[in-house]
Design a protein around this motif. Structure first.
Motif, PDB file in Angstrom:
ATOM      1  N   ASN A   1      16.814   0.519  50.293  1.00 31.58           N
ATOM      2  CA  ASN A   1      17.008   0.969  48.920  1.00 31.58           C
ATOM      3  C   ASN A   1      15.914   1.905  48.434  1.00 31.58           C
ATOM      4  O   ASN A   1      16.142   2.676  47.502  1.00 31.58           O
ATOM      5  N   ALA A   2      14.735   1.874  49.035  1.00 33.20           N
ATOM      6  CA  ALA A   2      13.601   2.646  48.518  1.00 33.20           C
ATOM      7  C   ALA A   2      13.972   4.112  48.356  1.00 33.20           C
ATOM      8  O   ALA A   2      14.506   4.735  49.276  1.00 33.20           O
TER       9      ALA A   2
ATOM     10  N   TRP B   1       6.125  -8.358  50.377  1.00 33.96           N
ATOM     11  CA  TRP B   1       5.190  -7.635  51.227  1.00 33.96           C
ATOM     12  C   TRP B   1       4.976  -6.241  50.660  1.00 33.96           C
ATOM     13  O   TRP B   1       5.948  -5.540  50.347  1.00 33.96           O
ATOM     14  N   GLU B   2       3.736  -5.834  50.527  1.00 34.83           N
ATOM     15  CA  GLU B   2       3.432  -4.458  50.124  1.00 34.83           C
ATOM     16  C   GLU B   2       3.471  -3.579  51.369  1.00 34.83           C
ATOM     17  O   GLU B   2       2.724  -3.809  52.334  1.00 34.83           O
ATOM     18  N   VAL B   3       4.329  -2.563  51.358  1.00 31.50           N
ATOM     19  CA  VAL B   3       4.452  -1.689  52.518  1.00 31.50           C
ATOM     20  C   VAL B   3       5.051  -0.363  52.085  1.00 31.50           C
ATOM     21  O   VAL B   3       5.871  -0.290  51.168  1.00 31.50           O
ATOM     22  N   ASP B   4       4.617   0.678  52.761  1.00 35.12           N
ATOM     23  CA  ASP B   4       5.079   2.045  52.529  1.00 35.12           C
ATOM     24  C   ASP B   4       6.145   2.375  53.573  1.00 35.12           C
ATOM     25  O   ASP B   4       5.868   2.331  54.776  1.00 35.12           O
ATOM     26  N   VAL B   5       7.363   2.692  53.141  1.00 33.11           N
ATOM     27  CA  VAL B   5       8.437   2.945  54.101  1.00 33.11           C
ATOM     28  C   VAL B   5       8.218   4.206  54.919  1.00 33.11           C
ATOM     29  O   VAL B   5       8.911   4.425  55.924  1.00 33.11           O
ATOM     30  N   THR B   6       7.268   5.051  54.514  1.00 28.70           N
ATOM     31  CA  THR B   6       6.971   6.238  55.317  1.00 28.70           C
ATOM     32  C   THR B   6       5.934   5.953  56.402  1.00 28.70           C
ATOM     33  O   THR B   6       5.547   6.869  57.132  1.00 28.70           O
ATOM     34  N   ASP B   7       5.501   4.713  56.524  1.00 30.48           N
ATOM     35  CA  ASP B   7       4.521   4.302  57.539  1.00 30.48           C
ATOM     36  C   ASP B   7       5.231   3.420  58.560  1.00 30.48           C
ATOM     37  O   ASP B   7       5.369   2.213  58.362  1.00 30.48           O
ATOM     38  N   PRO B   8       5.703   3.986  59.668  1.00 32.44           N
ATOM     39  CA  PRO B   8       6.510   3.191  60.610  1.00 32.44           C
ATOM     40  C   PRO B   8       5.744   2.043  61.246  1.00 32.44           C
ATOM     41  O   PRO B   8       6.318   0.981  61.499  1.00 32.44           O
ATOM     42  N   GLU B   9       4.449   2.226  61.509  1.00 30.33           N
ATOM     43  CA  GLU B   9       3.674   1.147  62.106  1.00 30.33           C
ATOM     44  C   GLU B   9       3.542  -0.035  61.149  1.00 30.33           C
ATOM     45  O   GLU B   9       3.694  -1.199  61.544  1.00 30.33           O
ATOM     46  N   ALA B  10       3.271   0.268  59.870  1.00 30.23           N
ATOM     47  CA  ALA B  10       3.165  -0.802  58.880  1.00 30.23           C
ATOM     48  C   ALA B  10       4.501  -1.519  58.709  1.00 30.23           C
ATOM     49  O   ALA B  10       4.550  -2.751  58.594  1.00 30.23           O
ATOM     50  N   LEU B  11       5.596  -0.766  58.709  1.00 30.07           N
ATOM     51  CA  LEU B  11       6.913  -1.386  58.580  1.00 30.07           C
ATOM     52  C   LEU B  11       7.214  -2.294  59.763  1.00 30.07           C
ATOM     53  O   LEU B  11       7.787  -3.379  59.593  1.00 30.07           O
ATOM     54  N   ALA B  12       6.840  -1.881  60.963  1.00 28.75           N
ATOM     55  CA  ALA B  12       7.071  -2.716  62.138  1.00 28.75           C
ATOM     56  C   ALA B  12       6.298  -4.023  62.029  1.00 28.75           C
ATOM     57  O   ALA B  12       6.819  -5.097  62.377  1.00 28.75           O
ATOM     58  N   ARG B  13       5.046  -3.957  61.532  1.00 27.56           N
ATOM     59  CA  ARG B  13       4.261  -5.180  61.349  1.00 27.56           C
ATOM     60  C   ARG B  13       4.918  -6.097  60.331  1.00 27.56           C
ATOM     61  O   ARG B  13       5.017  -7.311  60.538  1.00 27.56           O
ATOM     62  N   VAL B  14       5.374  -5.517  59.222  1.00 32.22           N
ATOM     63  CA  VAL B  14       6.007  -6.328  58.185  1.00 32.22           C
ATOM     64  C   VAL B  14       7.304  -6.940  58.703  1.00 32.22           C
ATOM     65  O   VAL B  14       7.600  -8.117  58.445  1.00 32.22           O
ATOM     66  N   ALA B  15       8.094  -6.175  59.437  1.00 34.08           N
ATOM     67  CA  ALA B  15       9.339  -6.718  59.991  1.00 34.08           C
ATOM     68  C   ALA B  15       9.053  -7.928  60.867  1.00 34.08           C
ATOM     69  O   ALA B  15       9.772  -8.946  60.801  1.00 34.08           O
TER      70      ALA B  15
ATOM     71  N   ILE C   1      12.375  13.865  50.631  1.00 36.74           N
ATOM     72  CA  ILE C   1      13.041  13.754  51.925  1.00 36.74           C
ATOM     73  C   ILE C   1      12.360  12.682  52.779  1.00 36.74           C
ATOM     74  O   ILE C   1      13.027  11.867  53.438  1.00 36.74           O
ATOM     75  N   GLU C   2      11.032  12.665  52.752  1.00 37.76           N
ATOM     76  CA  GLU C   2      10.286  11.711  53.583  1.00 37.76           C
ATOM     77  C   GLU C   2      10.576  10.268  53.184  1.00 37.76           C
ATOM     78  O   GLU C   2      10.837   9.411  54.044  1.00 37.76           O
ATOM     79  N   VAL C   3      10.534   9.983  51.890  1.00 39.61           N
ATOM     80  CA  VAL C   3      10.750   8.607  51.438  1.00 39.61           C
ATOM     81  C   VAL C   3      12.214   8.208  51.601  1.00 39.61           C
ATOM     82  O   VAL C   3      12.534   7.157  52.176  1.00 39.61           O
ATOM     83  N   ASN C   4      13.113   9.039  51.084  1.00 42.14           N
ATOM     84  CA  ASN C   4      14.511   8.636  51.033  1.00 42.14           C
ATOM     85  C   ASN C   4      15.185   8.633  52.398  1.00 42.14           C
ATOM     86  O   ASN C   4      15.905   7.681  52.738  1.00 42.14           O
ATOM     87  N   LEU C   5      14.978   9.690  53.167  1.00 47.42           N
ATOM     88  CA  LEU C   5      15.654   9.802  54.460  1.00 47.42           C
ATOM     89  C   LEU C   5      14.831   9.182  55.585  1.00 47.42           C
ATOM     90  O   LEU C   5      15.270   8.233  56.243  1.00 47.42           O
ATOM     91  N   LEU C   6      13.624   9.687  55.804  1.00 40.47           N
ATOM     92  CA  LEU C   6      12.827   9.169  56.914  1.00 40.47           C
ATOM     93  C   LEU C   6      12.390   7.732  56.660  1.00 40.47           C
ATOM     94  O   LEU C   6      12.249   6.947  57.614  1.00 40.47           O
ATOM     95  N   GLY C   7      12.202   7.358  55.383  1.00 40.15           N
ATOM     96  CA  GLY C   7      11.895   5.962  55.081  1.00 40.15           C
ATOM     97  C   GLY C   7      13.024   5.034  55.483  1.00 40.15           C
ATOM     98  O   GLY C   7      12.792   3.921  55.969  1.00 40.15           O
ATOM     99  N   SER C   8      14.272   5.483  55.309  1.00 32.33           N
ATOM    100  CA  SER C   8      15.410   4.672  55.740  1.00 32.33           C
ATOM    101  C   SER C   8      15.483   4.590  57.259  1.00 32.33           C
ATOM    102  O   SER C   8      15.800   3.529  57.825  1.00 32.33           O
TER     103      SER C   8
END
Length: 293
Positions: free
Chosen positions: A90-91, A60-74, A111-118
């Motif tokens: 891991n991202a 799945w192509e998804v940006d971990v900094t996009d919480p709505e997209a991540l919820a859809r993918v989950a 910070i956004e990708v590594n921390l908030l993405g997790s």
């Protein structure tokens, strides 16, 4: 995989799975019996990585900094497989250089990708992990155990994900969900090779005390991490010497500062003379810069 690593047909989700550590974690988990969902930003590389993981893998192509997209993918991953047993956050991306001369946008992006993405990843997948009484695995770093000069953004983000994972473990234990943290030193990935293309960062890293100045092969590191994930251990170390760093971590900031006082004038001058590049390092950093996360 070596040892007793076995995922027994469970479903393993890996973020940042298009290349490097994430792609190898996904492939190793598949080899150890998992059905693997690969998440990331680069569709062609994700598709190729998924093919190497066998017919049970999907991407799945998804940006971990996009919480709505991540919820859809989950939700899509859970619907496709019927369950999710392990999520590997891991991202990650990196930049280097003195804080005073850093680009705020690039610094903040790390910070956004590594921390908030997790954080986004955990929030999106926790409902499925509660159902399966599954395992959330956070990839941290030696940078969480000891901060280093010219790596403030990366160190802050990895210290942050370590603290986040400890908090999350306490929150979800009563649901039967376990949380592990992975620590690894400099490992032969495109991100580390990208950092080494900067002369000041390369020289700074070479001046670290042994064994922190070495670059470690990816294969054995992945094997150690996967064995720890499969066993649901709370702390997993990519190199055998890293547990000793936990024992002495309280003394490390003063030690690093003493060494940096001698070394930083040269490193800072070299950085400025080279044009003070604040780019995200490696091909994965370039992908994050292109897509915004």
């Amino acid at each position: 995989m070596g040892g007793n690593t076995n995922f027994g047909g469970g479903v393993v989700v890996v973020t940042g799975a298009a290349r490097g550590l994430g792609a190898m974690l996904a492939r190793g988990a598949a080899s150890a019996g998992a059905r693997v969902a690969l998440l990331g930003l680069e569709p062609e590389r994700l598709a190729a990585a998924a093919r190497r993981c066998g017919p049970g893998a999907r991407w799945w192509e998804v940006d971990v900094t996009d919480p709505e997209a991540l919820a859809r993918v989950a939700a899509e991953v859970a619907a496709h497989y019927g369950r999710i047993d392990v999520v590997v956050a891991n991202a990650g991306i990196a930049t280097g250089g003195p804080v005073e001369h850093s680009d705020p946008r690039t610094f903040n992006k790390v910070i956004e990708v590594n921390l908030l993405g997790s954080v986004n990843t955990a929030r999106a997948f926790l409902p499925a992990l509660r159902e399966s009484r599954g395992h959330f695995f956070q990839v941290a770093s030696l940078a969480a155990l000891t901060a280093a000069p010219m790596m403030a953004a990366y160190c802050a983000s990895k210290s942050g994900v370590e603290a986040f994972a400890h908090s999350l473990r306490a929150e979800v234990a009563h649901h039967g969900v376990t949380v592990g943290i992975g620590y690894l030193s400099w490992t032969d990935t495109e991100m580390v090779r990208g950092a080494d293309r900067n002369a000041a960062l390369r020289e700074m890293r070479a001046g670290l005390p042994f064994p922190a100045n070495r670059t470690y092969p990816l294969g054995p590191t992945v094997a150690r991490l996967l064995a720890g994930i499969a066993a649901r251990r709370p702390h997993v170390y990519g190199q055998a010497w890293l547990p000793a760093m936990q024992v002495v971590r309280a003394a490390l900031p003063a030690t690093v500062t003493r060494q940096a006082r001698r070394m930083m004038p040269r490193h800072e001058a070299a950085w400025l003379a080279a044009g003070a590049s604040n780019d995200l390092v490696g091909a994965g950093g370039a992908a994050a810069a292109r897509t915004g996360g």
